[in-house]
Design a protein around this motif. Structure first.
Motif, PDB file in Angstrom:
ATOM      1  N   MET A   1       0.847  -1.176   0.000  1.00 38.68           N
ATOM      2  CA  MET A   1       0.000   0.000   0.000  1.00 38.68           C
ATOM      3  C   MET A   1       0.887   1.232   0.000  1.00 38.68           C
ATOM      4  O   MET A   1       1.841   1.315   0.741  1.00 38.68           O
ATOM      5  CB  MET A   1      -0.882  -0.032   1.249  1.00 38.68           C
ATOM      6  N   ARG A   2       0.556   2.149  -0.856  1.00 38.23           N
ATOM      7  CA  ARG A   2       1.335   3.377  -1.001  1.00 38.23           C
ATOM      8  C   ARG A   2       0.354   4.545  -1.002  1.00 38.23           C
ATOM      9  O   ARG A   2      -0.560   4.583  -1.815  1.00 38.23           O
ATOM     10  CB  ARG A   2       2.089   3.291  -2.318  1.00 38.23           C
ATOM     11  N   ASP A   3       0.559   5.496  -0.100  1.00 41.37           N
ATOM     12  CA  ASP A   3      -0.326   6.653   0.004  1.00 41.37           C
ATOM     13  C   ASP A   3       0.554   7.890   0.193  1.00 41.37           C
ATOM     14  O   ASP A   3       1.096   8.118   1.273  1.00 41.37           O
ATOM     15  CB  ASP A   3      -1.270   6.460   1.194  1.00 41.37           C
ATOM     16  N   ILE A   4       0.715   8.661  -0.870  1.00 36.83           N
ATOM     17  CA  ILE A   4       1.573   9.849  -0.866  1.00 36.83           C
ATOM     18  C   ILE A   4       0.691  11.054  -1.139  1.00 36.83           C
ATOM     19  O   ILE A   4       0.017  11.112  -2.174  1.00 36.83           O
ATOM     20  CB  ILE A   4       2.675   9.753  -1.954  1.00 36.83           C
ATOM     21  N   ARG A   5       0.684  12.017  -0.226  1.00 36.86           N
ATOM     22  CA  ARG A   5      -0.207  13.172  -0.370  1.00 36.86           C
ATOM     23  C   ARG A   5       0.496  14.474   0.010  1.00 36.86           C
ATOM     24  O   ARG A   5       1.272  14.519   0.951  1.00 36.86           O
ATOM     25  CB  ARG A   5      -1.417  13.052   0.553  1.00 36.86           C
ATOM     26  N   LEU A   6       0.125  15.517  -0.697  1.00 40.07           N
ATOM     27  CA  LEU A   6       0.505  16.889  -0.382  1.00 40.07           C
ATOM     28  C   LEU A   6      -0.811  17.617  -0.143  1.00 40.07           C
ATOM     29  O   LEU A   6      -1.666  17.641  -1.036  1.00 40.07           O
ATOM     30  CB  LEU A   6       1.275  17.499  -1.547  1.00 40.07           C
ATOM     31  N   ILE A   7      -0.988  18.187   1.053  1.00 40.57           N
ATOM     32  CA  ILE A   7      -2.277  18.779   1.400  1.00 40.57           C
ATOM     33  C   ILE A   7      -2.103  20.201   1.922  1.00 40.57           C
ATOM     34  O   ILE A   7      -1.005  20.586   2.334  1.00 40.57           O
ATOM     35  CB  ILE A   7      -3.034  17.919   2.432  1.00 40.57           C
ATOM     36  N   GLU A  61       9.049  10.047  -6.001  1.00 41.51           N
ATOM     37  CA  GLU A  61      10.410   9.524  -6.237  1.00 41.51           C
ATOM     38  C   GLU A  61      11.059   9.097  -4.925  1.00 41.51           C
ATOM     39  O   GLU A  61      11.745   8.071  -4.866  1.00 41.51           O
ATOM     40  CB  GLU A  61      11.269  10.573  -6.937  1.00 41.51           C
ATOM     41  N   LEU A  62      10.845   9.876  -3.880  1.00 45.07           N
ATOM     42  CA  LEU A  62      11.365   9.507  -2.564  1.00 45.07           C
ATOM     43  C   LEU A  62      10.742   8.189  -2.105  1.00 45.07           C
ATOM     44  O   LEU A  62      11.437   7.313  -1.580  1.00 45.07           O
ATOM     45  CB  LEU A  62      11.090  10.629  -1.555  1.00 45.07           C
ATOM     46  N   ALA A  63       9.449   8.025  -2.314  1.00 47.17           N
ATOM     47  CA  ALA A  63       8.785   6.772  -1.954  1.00 47.17           C
ATOM     48  C   ALA A  63       9.373   5.614  -2.754  1.00 47.17           C
ATOM     49  O   ALA A  63       9.619   4.530  -2.201  1.00 47.17           O
ATOM     50  CB  ALA A  63       7.281   6.886  -2.177  1.00 47.17           C
ATOM     51  N   ASP A  64       9.604   5.833  -4.053  1.00 48.54           N
ATOM     52  CA  ASP A  64      10.232   4.793  -4.879  1.00 48.54           C
ATOM     53  C   ASP A  64      11.578   4.383  -4.289  1.00 48.54           C
ATOM     54  O   ASP A  64      11.894   3.194  -4.208  1.00 48.54           O
ATOM     55  CB  ASP A  64      10.455   5.293  -6.316  1.00 48.54           C
ATOM     56  N   SER A  65      12.364   5.362  -3.875  1.00 46.27           N
ATOM     57  CA  SER A  65      13.684   5.080  -3.291  1.00 46.27           C
ATOM     58  C   SER A  65      13.549   4.292  -1.996  1.00 46.27           C
ATOM     59  O   SER A  65      14.338   3.375  -1.733  1.00 46.27           O
ATOM     60  CB  SER A  65      14.440   6.382  -3.019  1.00 46.27           C
ATOM     61  N   ARG A  69      15.006   0.556  -1.324  1.00 52.95           N
ATOM     62  CA  ARG A  69      16.078   0.410  -0.333  1.00 52.95           C
ATOM     63  C   ARG A  69      15.693  -0.498   0.834  1.00 52.95           C
ATOM     64  O   ARG A  69      16.552  -1.160   1.424  1.00 52.95           O
ATOM     65  CB  ARG A  69      16.433   1.806   0.183  1.00 52.95           C
ATOM     66  N   PHE A  70      14.417  -0.505   1.196  1.00 52.40           N
ATOM     67  CA  PHE A  70      13.952  -1.244   2.367  1.00 52.40           C
ATOM     68  C   PHE A  70      12.866  -2.242   1.960  1.00 52.40           C
ATOM     69  O   PHE A  70      12.154  -2.020   0.994  1.00 52.40           O
ATOM     70  CB  PHE A  70      13.409  -0.272   3.428  1.00 52.40           C
ATOM     71  N   ALA A  71      12.728  -3.308   2.720  1.00 52.67           N
ATOM     72  CA  ALA A  71      11.705  -4.317   2.446  1.00 52.67           C
ATOM     73  C   ALA A  71      10.382  -3.861   3.057  1.00 52.67           C
ATOM     74  O   ALA A  71      10.009  -4.263   4.164  1.00 52.67           O
ATOM     75  CB  ALA A  71      12.136  -5.667   3.011  1.00 52.67           C
ATOM     76  N   LEU A  72       9.680  -3.005   2.324  1.00 54.08           N
ATOM     77  CA  LEU A  72       8.441  -2.411   2.826  1.00 54.08           C
ATOM     78  C   LEU A  72       7.210  -3.094   2.256  1.00 54.08           C
ATOM     79  O   LEU A  72       7.197  -3.517   1.100  1.00 54.08           O
ATOM     80  CB  LEU A  72       8.378  -0.927   2.473  1.00 54.08           C
ATOM     81  N   MET A  73       6.179  -3.122   3.067  1.00 57.30           N
ATOM     82  CA  MET A  73       4.863  -3.559   2.610  1.00 57.30           C
ATOM     83  C   MET A  73       4.028  -2.334   2.236  1.00 57.30           C
ATOM     84  O   MET A  73       3.162  -2.415   1.373  1.00 57.30           O
ATOM     85  CB  MET A  73       4.162  -4.343   3.711  1.00 57.30           C
ATOM     86  N   GLY A  74       4.271  -1.234   2.918  1.00 57.93           N
ATOM     87  CA  GLY A  74       3.496  -0.030   2.666  1.00 57.93           C
ATOM     88  C   GLY A  74       4.223   1.203   3.155  1.00 57.93           C
ATOM     89  O   GLY A  74       5.096   1.128   4.024  1.00 57.93           O
ATOM     90  N   LEU A  75       3.837   2.336   2.560  1.00 60.68           N
ATOM     91  CA  LEU A  75       4.413   3.621   2.952  1.00 60.68           C
ATOM     92  C   LEU A  75       3.336   4.688   2.851  1.00 60.68           C
ATOM     93  O   LEU A  75       2.654   4.800   1.831  1.00 60.68           O
ATOM     94  CB  LEU A  75       5.593   3.988   2.049  1.00 60.68           C
ATOM     95  N   PHE A 109      14.793   7.556   6.813  1.00 60.01           N
ATOM     96  CA  PHE A 109      15.266   7.898   5.466  1.00 60.01           C
ATOM     97  C   PHE A 109      14.354   8.956   4.823  1.00 60.01           C
ATOM     98  O   PHE A 109      14.830   9.983   4.312  1.00 60.01           O
ATOM     99  CB  PHE A 109      15.281   6.604   4.633  1.00 60.01           C
ATOM    100  N   CYS A 110      13.062   8.716   4.859  1.00 61.14           N
ATOM    101  CA  CYS A 110      12.121   9.662   4.244  1.00 61.14           C
ATOM    102  C   CYS A 110      12.152  11.015   4.948  1.00 61.14           C
ATOM    103  O   CYS A 110      12.172  12.064   4.287  1.00 61.14           O
ATOM    104  CB  CYS A 110      10.704   9.094   4.256  1.00 61.14           C
ATOM    105  N   MET A 111      12.184  11.006   6.274  1.00 58.17           N
ATOM    106  CA  MET A 111      12.197  12.276   6.996  1.00 58.17           C
ATOM    107  C   MET A 111      13.478  13.055   6.752  1.00 58.17           C
ATOM    108  O   MET A 111      13.435  14.278   6.586  1.00 58.17           O
ATOM    109  CB  MET A 111      11.980  12.045   8.500  1.00 58.17           C
ATOM    110  N   ASP A 112      14.623  12.376   6.705  1.00 58.77           N
ATOM    111  CA  ASP A 112      15.872  13.088   6.430  1.00 58.77           C
ATOM    112  C   ASP A 112      15.823  13.745   5.053  1.00 58.77           C
ATOM    113  O   ASP A 112      16.305  14.873   4.879  1.00 58.77           O
ATOM    114  CB  ASP A 112      17.066  12.141   6.528  1.00 58.77           C
ATOM    115  N   HIS A 113      15.241  13.077   4.087  1.00 52.63           N
ATOM    116  CA  HIS A 113      15.136  13.656   2.751  1.00 52.63           C
ATOM    117  C   HIS A 113      14.100  14.779   2.699  1.00 52.63           C
ATOM    118  O   HIS A 113      14.339  15.814   2.073  1.00 52.63           O
ATOM    119  CB  HIS A 113      14.822  12.574   1.717  1.00 52.63           C
ATOM    120  N   LEU A 114      12.966  14.596   3.349  1.00 52.86           N
ATOM    121  CA  LEU A 114      11.954  15.658   3.370  1.00 52.86           C
ATOM    122  C   LEU A 114      12.477  16.905   4.075  1.00 52.86           C
ATOM    123  O   LEU A 114      12.171  18.027   3.677  1.00 52.86           O
ATOM    124  CB  LEU A 114      10.674  15.170   4.053  1.00 52.86           C
TER     125      LEU A 114
END
Length: 148
Positions: A1-7, A61-65, A69-75, A109-114
């Motif tokens: 599951m992938r849920d990426i939002r800008l609000i 793109e960050l989510a793709d990375s 990089r990590f064995a994720l089920m969802g982000l 990883f995501c927070m450091d990039h954001l």
């Protein structure tokens, strides 16, 4: 599951985490970070602006990375723009994985990039005056951990 939002409105992190967790059956762990506007002395508002043609595509793109990089089920990655008051959430990043380390590291990883390599500009209003917030050296050091 992938849920990426800008609000551009207030959100409630707890309302996001339950459905995200439910959407990832069989997970071994979920790690979540919620960043809020700090109530530093005198802060009246925080404003985040962004460059629309790059922001949401960059978050994807960050989510793709992170998935590569990590064995994720969802982000889950929700980031707010606009004006925010102290105590309001700015960002919520949650990762689901079979093992805790992947979830924890993916959120970090995501927070450091954001925080350091994203498409946001921040300013805060204190005593009725706006001041730009410059990146901190620590943010650059945090980001450098993921290079190479």
């Amino acid at each position: 599951m992938r849920d990426i939002r800008l609000i551009d409105h207030v959100f409630h992190p707890g309302a996001l985490i339950g459905p995200f967790t439910s959407a990832n059956p069989g997970l071994g762990g979920v790690c979540t970070f919620v960043g809020e506007v700090r109530a530093d002395a005198g802060v009246e508002l925080l404003e985040l602006t962004h460059y629309a043609p790059l922001t949401l595509p960059g978050m994807h793109e960050l989510a793709d990375s992170a998935f590569a990089r990590f064995a994720l089920m969802g982000l889950l990655m929700v980031h707010r723009v606009g004006q925010m008051h102290p105590g309001e959430p700015i960002v919520c990043v949650s990762a689901a994985a079979l093992h805790r380390r992947d979830a924890i590291d993916a959120v970090d990883f995501c927070m450091d990039h954001l925080k350091s390599a994203a498409w946001f500009w921040k300013r805060e209003r204190r005593d009725g005056q706006w001041h730009w917030i410059e990146p901190r050296e620590q943010d650059a050091r945090d980001l450098s951990r993921w290079q190479g």
